[in-house]
Design a protein around this motif. Structure first.
Motif, PDB file in Angstrom:
ATOM      1  N   ASP A   1       0.832  -1.201   0.000  1.00  0.00           N
ATOM      2  CA  ASP A   1       0.000   0.000   0.000  1.00  0.00           C
ATOM      3  C   ASP A   1       0.870   1.256   0.000  1.00  0.00           C
ATOM      4  OD1 ASP A   1      -2.609   1.418   0.298  1.00  0.00           O
ATOM      5  OD2 ASP A   1      -1.725   1.988   2.240  1.00  0.00           O
ATOM      6  N   PHE A   2       1.931   1.249   0.806  1.00  0.00           N
ATOM      7  CA  PHE A   2       2.873   2.372   0.839  1.00  0.00           C
ATOM      8  C   PHE A   2       3.502   2.586  -0.542  1.00  0.00           C
ATOM      9  CE2 PHE A   2       7.350   3.666   1.322  1.00  0.00           C
ATOM     10  CZ  PHE A   2       7.180   4.935   1.859  1.00  0.00           C
ATOM     11  N   ALA A   3       3.915   1.488  -1.180  1.00  0.00           N
ATOM     12  CA  ALA A   3       4.540   1.580  -2.503  1.00  0.00           C
ATOM     13  C   ALA A   3       3.585   2.187  -3.530  1.00  0.00           C
ATOM     14  CB  ALA A   3       5.004   0.199  -2.966  1.00  0.00           C
ATOM     15  N   VAL A   4       2.341   1.764  -3.508  1.00  0.00           N
ATOM     16  CA  VAL A   4       1.357   2.301  -4.462  1.00  0.00           C
ATOM     17  C   VAL A   4       1.129   3.791  -4.220  1.00  0.00           C
ATOM     18  CG1 VAL A   4      -1.061   2.165  -5.192  1.00  0.00           C
ATOM     19  CG2 VAL A   4       0.266   0.069  -4.882  1.00  0.00           C
ATOM     20  N   ARG A   5       1.118   4.213  -2.967  1.00  0.00           N
ATOM     21  CA  ARG A   5       0.985   5.654  -2.671  1.00  0.00           C
ATOM     22  C   ARG A   5       2.197   6.429  -3.194  1.00  0.00           C
ATOM     23  NH1 ARG A   5      -0.428   4.026   2.775  1.00  0.00           N
ATOM     24  NH2 ARG A   5       1.554   4.967   3.339  1.00  0.00           N
ATOM     25  N   CYS A   6       3.399   5.837  -3.054  1.00  0.00           N
ATOM     26  CA  CYS A   6       4.612   6.484  -3.589  1.00  0.00           C
ATOM     27  C   CYS A   6       4.523   6.607  -5.110  1.00  0.00           C
ATOM     28  CB  CYS A   6       5.853   5.684  -3.217  1.00  0.00           C
ATOM     29  SG  CYS A   6       6.290   5.733  -1.471  1.00  0.00           S
ATOM     30  N   LEU A   7       4.121   5.533  -5.784  1.00  0.00           N
ATOM     31  CA  LEU A   7       4.016   5.552  -7.245  1.00  0.00           C
ATOM     32  C   LEU A   7       2.971   6.561  -7.703  1.00  0.00           C
ATOM     33  CD1 LEU A   7       4.245   1.718  -7.828  1.00  0.00           C
ATOM     34  CD2 LEU A   7       6.030   3.420  -8.298  1.00  0.00           C
ATOM     35  N   ASP A   8       1.884   6.674  -6.963  1.00  0.00           N
ATOM     36  CA  ASP A   8       0.856   7.670  -7.281  1.00  0.00           C
ATOM     37  C   ASP A   8       1.435   9.083  -7.146  1.00  0.00           C
ATOM     38  OD1 ASP A   8      -1.881   8.482  -7.900  1.00  0.00           O
ATOM     39  OD2 ASP A   8      -1.980   9.113  -5.794  1.00  0.00           O
ATOM     40  N   ALA A   9       2.212   9.319  -6.078  1.00  0.00           N
ATOM     41  CA  ALA A   9       2.822  10.638  -5.880  1.00  0.00           C
ATOM     42  C   ALA A   9       3.804  10.971  -6.998  1.00  0.00           C
ATOM     43  CB  ALA A   9       3.524  10.696  -4.522  1.00  0.00           C
ATOM     44  N   LEU A  10       4.428   9.941  -7.570  1.00  0.00           N
ATOM     45  CA  LEU A  10       5.389  10.134  -8.663  1.00  0.00           C
ATOM     46  C   LEU A  10       4.739  10.076 -10.043  1.00  0.00           C
ATOM     47  CD1 LEU A  10       8.247   7.938  -7.189  1.00  0.00           C
ATOM     48  CD2 LEU A  10       8.249  10.438  -7.421  1.00  0.00           C
TER      49      LEU A  10
END
Length: 115
Positions: free
Chosen positions: A68-77
């Protein structure tokens, strides 16, 4: 005598302790089409000293939280479509972003994901 300007760059990083993770997958239309969070066994530093290292896919609560953290990071990028290999540390105060590559992970990761 000529004067030259030299660009001065500074860089600082914080040492963060915790469990290292990598998350590999494919983003499609802004969401994970496929993704797997894997916990490192050993560390890159240990590997450089001759110690074994590996990783294991984890679909339990910790793995889902890191995913979930990774997907939030990818969304931010703004990585909405494409392959990714993201690394993070699960620190005492929560996950910490290390790096991401818009590519399939290296080593044996492609074969592991295929299985």
């Amino acid at each position: 005598m000529s004067t030259q300007k030299v660009a001065a760059w500074s860089h600082a990083e914080e040492f963060v302790t915790g469990t290292m993770w990598h998350v590999d997958g494919l983003m499609r239309a802004g969401g994970p089409w496929f993704a797997c969070a894997s916990r490192y066994v050993g560390t890159p530093l240990g590997f450089s000293r001759g110690e074994p290292t590996a990783s294991v896919c984890d679909d339990g609560p910790d793995g889902r939280r890191i995913l979930d953290f990774a997907v939030r990071c990818l969304d931010a990028l703004s990585l909405a479509d494409g392959a990714f290999h993201l690394e993070a540390i699960d620190a005492r105060d929560g996950a910490v972003f290390l790096e991401v590559g818009a590519r399939v992970g290296g080593g044996l990761i492609p074969w592991t994901l295929a299985e």
